[in-house]
Scaffold this motif. Structure first.
Motif, PDB file in Angstrom:
ATOM      1  N   ALA A  29       2.058   0.138   6.461  1.00 47.18           N
ATOM      2  CA  ALA A  29       3.323  -0.586   6.299  1.00 47.18           C
ATOM      3  C   ALA A  29       3.638  -0.775   4.816  1.00 47.18           C
ATOM      4  CB  ALA A  29       3.249  -1.928   7.006  1.00 47.18           C
ATOM      5  N   THR A  30       2.610  -0.942   4.006  1.00 50.25           N
ATOM      6  CA  THR A  30       2.814  -1.104   2.564  1.00 50.25           C
ATOM      7  C   THR A  30       3.397   0.168   1.959  1.00 50.25           C
ATOM      8  OG1 THR A  30       0.933  -2.611   2.480  1.00 50.25           O
ATOM      9  CG2 THR A  30       1.687  -1.695   0.390  1.00 50.25           C
ATOM     10  N   MET A  31       2.873   1.307   2.375  1.00 46.91           N
ATOM     11  CA  MET A  31       3.378   2.587   1.882  1.00 46.91           C
ATOM     12  C   MET A  31       4.827   2.788   2.315  1.00 46.91           C
ATOM     13  SD  MET A  31       2.786   5.252   0.198  1.00 46.91           S
ATOM     14  CE  MET A  31       3.155   6.965   0.046  1.00 46.91           C
ATOM     15  N   ARG A  32       5.119   2.407   3.546  1.00 50.50           N
ATOM     16  CA  ARG A  32       6.486   2.531   4.059  1.00 50.50           C
ATOM     17  C   ARG A  32       7.443   1.689   3.226  1.00 50.50           C
ATOM     18  NH1 ARG A  32       9.397  -0.062   7.509  1.00 50.50           N
ATOM     19  NH2 ARG A  32      10.854   1.022   8.829  1.00 50.50           N
ATOM     20  N   MET A  33       7.039   0.463   2.932  1.00 57.55           N
ATOM     21  CA  MET A  33       7.878  -0.413   2.113  1.00 57.55           C
ATOM     22  C   MET A  33       8.046   0.157   0.705  1.00 57.55           C
ATOM     23  SD  MET A  33       9.873  -2.779   1.501  1.00 57.55           S
ATOM     24  CE  MET A  33      10.135  -3.631   2.985  1.00 57.55           C
ATOM     25  N   ALA A  34       6.998   0.741   0.163  1.00 58.68           N
ATOM     26  CA  ALA A  34       7.089   1.355  -1.164  1.00 58.68           C
ATOM     27  C   ALA A  34       8.100   2.490  -1.161  1.00 58.68           C
ATOM     28  CB  ALA A  34       5.718   1.848  -1.614  1.00 58.68           C
ATOM     29  N   MET A  35       8.094   3.280  -0.101  1.00 55.28           N
ATOM     30  CA  MET A  35       9.068   4.381   0.005  1.00 55.28           C
ATOM     31  C   MET A  35      10.489   3.859   0.104  1.00 55.28           C
ATOM     32  SD  MET A  35       7.666   7.511   2.237  1.00 55.28           S
ATOM     33  CE  MET A  35       9.321   8.165   2.116  1.00 55.28           C
ATOM     34  N   LEU A  36      10.696   2.829   0.919  1.00 55.54           N
ATOM     35  CA  LEU A  36      12.039   2.243   1.033  1.00 55.54           C
ATOM     36  C   LEU A  36      12.492   1.706  -0.317  1.00 55.54           C
ATOM     37  CD1 LEU A  36      11.657   0.360   4.436  1.00 55.54           C
ATOM     38  CD2 LEU A  36      13.140   2.324   4.005  1.00 55.54           C
ATOM     39  N   TYR A  37      11.610   0.972  -0.985  1.00 52.80           N
ATOM     40  CA  TYR A  37      11.950   0.388  -2.281  1.00 52.80           C
ATOM     41  C   TYR A  37      12.264   1.477  -3.306  1.00 52.80           C
ATOM     42  CZ  TYR A  37      11.629  -1.808  -6.791  1.00 52.80           C
ATOM     43  OH  TYR A  37      11.904  -2.206  -8.069  1.00 52.80           O
ATOM     44  N   ALA A  38      11.379   2.462  -3.418  1.00 54.18           N
ATOM     45  CA  ALA A  38      11.551   3.499  -4.439  1.00 54.18           C
ATOM     46  C   ALA A  38      12.813   4.318  -4.195  1.00 54.18           C
ATOM     47  CB  ALA A  38      10.322   4.407  -4.477  1.00 54.18           C
ATOM     48  N   THR A  39      13.076   4.672  -2.955  1.00 55.30           N
ATOM     49  CA  THR A  39      14.288   5.431  -2.652  1.00 55.30           C
ATOM     50  C   THR A  39      15.529   4.610  -2.982  1.00 55.30           C
ATOM     51  OG1 THR A  39      13.152   6.623  -0.889  1.00 55.30           O
ATOM     52  CG2 THR A  39      15.551   6.710  -0.881  1.00 55.30           C
ATOM     53  N   ALA A  40      15.524   3.335  -2.610  1.00 55.63           N
ATOM     54  CA  ALA A  40      16.670   2.474  -2.911  1.00 55.63           C
ATOM     55  C   ALA A  40      16.866   2.343  -4.408  1.00 55.63           C
ATOM     56  CB  ALA A  40      16.477   1.098  -2.273  1.00 55.63           C
ATOM     57  N   LEU A  60       3.278  -3.075  -5.762  1.00 58.86           N
ATOM     58  CA  LEU A  60       3.383  -2.997  -4.301  1.00 58.86           C
ATOM     59  C   LEU A  60       2.155  -2.352  -3.660  1.00 58.86           C
ATOM     60  CD1 LEU A  60       7.071  -1.857  -3.742  1.00 58.86           C
ATOM     61  CD2 LEU A  60       6.028  -3.945  -2.864  1.00 58.86           C
ATOM     62  N   LEU A  61       1.603  -1.347  -4.327  1.00 55.73           N
ATOM     63  CA  LEU A  61       0.540  -0.550  -3.732  1.00 55.73           C
ATOM     64  C   LEU A  61      -0.853  -0.908  -4.239  1.00 55.73           C
ATOM     65  CD1 LEU A  61       2.404   2.873  -3.828  1.00 55.73           C
ATOM     66  CD2 LEU A  61       1.911   1.485  -1.806  1.00 55.73           C
ATOM     67  N   MET A  62      -0.990  -1.964  -5.028  1.00 55.46           N
ATOM     68  CA  MET A  62      -2.279  -2.298  -5.626  1.00 55.46           C
ATOM     69  C   MET A  62      -3.385  -2.423  -4.580  1.00 55.46           C
ATOM     70  SD  MET A  62      -3.949  -2.624  -8.353  1.00 55.46           S
ATOM     71  CE  MET A  62      -2.669  -2.733  -9.573  1.00 55.46           C
ATOM     72  N   GLY A  63      -3.105  -3.046  -3.453  1.00 57.28           N
ATOM     73  CA  GLY A  63      -4.122  -3.203  -2.409  1.00 57.28           C
ATOM     74  C   GLY A  63      -4.496  -1.913  -1.725  1.00 57.28           C
ATOM     75  N   GLU A  64      -3.645  -0.908  -1.782  1.00 58.26           N
ATOM     76  CA  GLU A  64      -3.888   0.387  -1.143  1.00 58.26           C
ATOM     77  C   GLU A  64      -4.443   1.422  -2.110  1.00 58.26           C
ATOM     78  OE1 GLU A  64      -3.276   0.695   2.127  1.00 58.26           O
ATOM     79  OE2 GLU A  64      -2.487  -1.342   2.196  1.00 58.26           O
ATOM     80  N   ARG A  65      -4.335   1.133  -3.395  1.00 55.90           N
ATOM     81  CA  ARG A  65      -4.657   2.128  -4.422  1.00 55.90           C
ATOM     82  C   ARG A  65      -6.144   2.444  -4.452  1.00 55.90           C
ATOM     83  NH1 ARG A  65      -2.192   2.287 -10.478  1.00 55.90           N
ATOM     84  NH2 ARG A  65      -3.396   4.050 -11.151  1.00 55.90           N
ATOM     85  N   LYS A  66      -6.456   3.724  -4.456  1.00 54.14           N
ATOM     86  CA  LYS A  66      -7.836   4.171  -4.564  1.00 54.14           C
ATOM     87  C   LYS A  66      -8.259   4.188  -6.031  1.00 54.14           C
ATOM     88  CE  LYS A  66      -8.159   6.956  -0.430  1.00 54.14           C
ATOM     89  NZ  LYS A  66      -8.515   8.255   0.109  1.00 54.14           N
TER      90      LYS A  66
END
Length: 86
Positions: free
Chosen positions: A45-56, A77-83
């Motif tokens: 869901a975080t990645m999805r939100m990042a895509m919505l935000y970045a596209t907007a 936005l992606l800090m928690g998901e970042r490898k």
């Protein structure tokens, strides 16, 4: 992850005159988000939100986008998901 119709609803775009532009911006947003997260397989869901935000962001600021500002926002936005590394 995010389809064109969902993105157009998020952007509040009616009609299909800009579909090509929006699709290209979605591709760019996905690539940027995956690069920032350092993960090609993200589907959260975080990645999805990042895509919505970045596209907007890219759509609304297409003539004067500050890509550094966009990348900083995506990192937040992606800090928690970042490898740690690829």
């Amino acid at each position: 992850m995010v389809d064109l119709e969902e993105m157009k609803a998020y952007l509040r775009v009616d009609g299909d005159e800009e579909d090509g532009l929006i699709e290209k911006l979605m591709e760019t947003a996905e690539r940027l988000s995956k690069d920032v997260a350092r993960d090609d397989a993200l589907s959260t869901a975080t990645m999805r939100m990042a895509m919505l935000y970045a596209t907007a962001y890219l759509y609304e600021h297409r003539e004067e986008a500050d890509h550094n500002d966009l990348l900083l926002s995506l990192r937040a936005l992606l800090m928690g998901e970042r490898k740690a590394a690829f």
